[in-house]
Design an enzyme around this catalytic site. Structure first.
Site, PDB file in Angstrom:
ATOM      1  N   CYS A 257      56.200   5.580  67.483  1.00  9.99           N
ATOM      2  CA  CYS A 257      54.800   6.564  68.232  1.00  9.99           C
ATOM      3  C   CYS A 257      53.846   5.798  66.906  1.00  9.99           C
ATOM      4  CB  CYS A 257      55.591   7.780  66.839  1.00  9.99           C
ATOM      5  SG  CYS A 257      56.531   8.156  68.050  1.00  9.99           S
TER       6      CYS A 257
ATOM      7  N   CYS B  27      37.674  11.883  62.771  1.00  7.95           N
ATOM      8  CA  CYS B  27      38.103  12.181  64.304  1.00  7.95           C
ATOM      9  C   CYS B  27      36.625  13.111  64.562  1.00  7.95           C
ATOM     10  CB  CYS B  27      38.867  13.284  64.093  1.00  7.95           C
ATOM     11  SG  CYS B  27      39.511  13.027  66.108  1.00  7.95           S
TER      12      CYS B  27
ATOM     13  N   CYS C  58      56.185   4.457  71.812  1.00  3.66           N
ATOM     14  CA  CYS C  58      55.288   6.167  72.176  1.00  3.66           C
ATOM     15  C   CYS C  58      53.731   5.794  71.718  1.00  3.66           C
ATOM     16  CB  CYS C  58      56.352   7.549  71.633  1.00  3.66           C
ATOM     17  SG  CYS C  58      54.843   9.200  72.792  1.00  3.66           S
TER      18      CYS C  58
ATOM     19  N   CYS D 167      56.126  13.377  76.031  1.00  2.00           N
ATOM     20  CA  CYS D 167      56.746  14.025  75.262  1.00  2.00           C
ATOM     21  C   CYS D 167      55.039  14.846  74.834  1.00  2.00           C
ATOM     22  CB  CYS D 167      55.986  13.203  73.844  1.00  2.00           C
ATOM     23  SG  CYS D 167      56.459  13.728  72.193  1.00  2.00           S
TER      24      CYS D 167
ATOM     25  N   CYS E 218      39.704  20.407  66.005  1.00  4.56           N
ATOM     26  CA  CYS E 218      40.712  21.749  65.768  1.00  4.56           C
ATOM     27  C   CYS E 218      41.252  22.204  63.970  1.00  4.56           C
ATOM     28  CB  CYS E 218      42.488  20.115  66.397  1.00  4.56           C
ATOM     29  SG  CYS E 218      41.900  18.960  67.672  1.00  4.56           S
TER      30      CYS E 218
ATOM     31  N   ARG F 278      62.258  17.772  68.571  1.00  4.95           N
ATOM     32  CA  ARG F 278      62.131  17.255  67.996  1.00  4.95           C
ATOM     33  C   ARG F 278      62.074  18.057  66.901  1.00  4.95           C
ATOM     34  NH1 ARG F 278      57.995  12.864  69.124  1.00  4.95           N
ATOM     35  NH2 ARG F 278      60.047  12.177  70.125  1.00  4.95           N
TER      36      ARG F 278
ATOM     37  N   CYS G  96      44.249  20.509  62.079  1.00  3.38           N
ATOM     38  CA  CYS G  96      43.958  18.687  61.439  1.00  3.38           C
ATOM     39  C   CYS G  96      43.178  18.341  60.722  1.00  3.38           C
ATOM     40  CB  CYS G  96      43.312  18.065  62.777  1.00  3.38           C
ATOM     41  SG  CYS G  96      44.054  16.479  62.744  1.00  3.38           S
TER      42      CYS G  96
END
Length: 423
Positions: A109, A65, A142, A202, A69, A272, A72
């Site tokens: 998901c 990626c 999702c 979400c 962040c 969740r 992560c």
């Protein structure tokens, strides 16, 4: 306790607590903890009974990626020894999804690392949705693909996606401390795009990144204003090879207080328990079910969860039941708004009449945990327990539990490997 009586009454009426009341939940003592869980449990049962919704993650594209962040394992410059692979083929993703559905998952998901999808990526995901729905039309899908451009949410909806995940992660005031390659406003905009396209939104948070109680309340109130249908609560797993590798700030008790605060602020949404529950709640996971009505089954994006059968046994032993495919997750007043095409909260229902998502799906997509899922730390991590409590943490939590890095497993099975998924 007057505070909990007040919060329970407000939750049953879908009325927004004051910020002072929300902060007071986080400041309760261990002696009051079971009372807090019981009060939040009353609100949970009012809107969701004893049902637990199971969600299953399929990691379509792992690692690599370009976003930075801090939480992560898939971030730019991450040295975490995670699986890295490009897009799964639709039949591979459908096979992985089928394993989760066979274990009782109602929602699948689909997560892909990266800043956001290209138009070609949307086509790939559309083909994957078709493959999954072709084998089980009832399954909810999702997508969690990062920051959305114009018309991409509409294309996902037309392809059969039911929901879109994109977490706020932390408060607006501290967002720049954890990510510099995109902004808090970018995330809010993507949630708004999902709403506008009629997708069920979400969006959640990550706790344990060194934030204060005020930061936690800020992000939860911001989520209430955005009005998603589901709010994943992730607990940071400090991944070796990331900037937050030494941030071990959570105890099981604090995690339960955070879950309770979220339930009181958003009483009628799907709360969740996402990334980090096995590591931070540990043997107190069943108490979390009295507050939250949804969990992920089995593994996360780049870390292994507890075995899927252990999840099912835990739910049964705690006196709860798996939500069936034919059951509607949300209370009637919310599901009617979503069915009308207004997304999650375009109507008045929302989190309440006063109300105005991690796995680290990769940088922009989610949290290092369970946005749509989660990511955990390496088994070899030897991060020391913090010597001082996180800001705003009750004094009785000052002596943090010994770090249980032995509970953390980098994912080496499931989608992207030749090994069966953990469901």
């Amino acid at each position: 306790m007057d505070l909990l009586d007040t919060l329970t009454a407000k939750g049953l009426r879908r009325e927004l607590p004051t910020r002072e009341e929300a902060l007071a939940v986080l400041a309760t003592t261990d002696d009051e903890l079971l009372d807090v869980v019981a009060a939040a449990g009353r609100v949970r049962r009012q809107w969701f009974g004893r049902r637990v919704k199971l969600n299953y993650l399929v990691n379509l594209k792992s690692g690599l990626c370009p976003e930075d962040c801090s939480y992560c394992s898939q971030r730019l410059g991450s040295k975490a020894e995670i699986l890295k692979y490009t897009w799964l083929k639709p039949d591979q993703a459908a096979e992985a999804a089928a394993a989760g559905v066979s274990g009782g998952a109602k929602r699948v998901c689909l997560v892909a690392s990266g800043r956001g999808p290209t138009d070609r990526d949307i086509d790939r995901v559309a083909d994957t949705i078709a493959a999954i729905k072709g084998q089980d039309p009832a399954v909810e899908v999702c997508a969690c693909l990062g920051l959305l451009s114009d018309n991409q949410a509409e294309r996902l909806r037309a392809a059969g996606a039911d929901a879109y995940n994109h977490n706020l992660n932390t408060s607006e005031g501290t967002y720049g401390d954890i990510t510099t390659t995109h902004t808090y406003a970018d995330r809010v905009d993507t949630v708004a795009k999902a709403h506008g396209a009629g997708l069920s939104a979400c969006s959640g948070l990550i706790a344990g990144m060194g934030e204060s109680d005020e930061d936690l309340v800020d992000v939860v109130y911001a989520l209430r204003e955005l009005d998603p249908d589901s709010v994943p609560v992730n607990f940071l797993i400090p991944f070796e090879g990331t900037p937050l590798a030494k941030e071990w700030n959570l105890t099981p008790q604090r995690c339960l207080r955070i879950l309770a605060m979220v339930r009181f602020v958003c009483p009628d949404v799907e709360v969740r328990i996402a990334g980090g529950r096995e590591v931070h709640l540990r043997s107190m996971q069943p108490l979390g079910l009295h507050i939250a009505n949804s969990i992920f089954l089995g593994d996360y994006l780049t870390s292994e969860g507890q075995a899927g059968q252990a999840d099912l046994d835990m739910i049964k032993d705690a006196g709860f039941e798996i939500e069936g495919a034919g059951e509607v997750t949300l209370p009637q007043h919310r599901s009617e708004v979503t069915a009308a095409g207004g997304g999650c909260g375009s109507g008045g229902g929302g989190c309440g009449p006063c109300g105005g998502g991690h796995e680290e799906a990769a940088g922009a997509c989610g949290t290092s945990h369970g946005a749509c899922g989660t990511t955990h730390a390496q088994p070899s991590a030897e991060a020391p327990a913090p010597e001082v409590p996180v800001s705003g943490q009750p004094a009785d939590e000052a002596a943090s539990d010994e770090v249980r890095s032995d509970l953390v497993r980098v994912r080496r099975r499931g989608a992207g490997t030749e090994l069966a998924p953990n469901a």
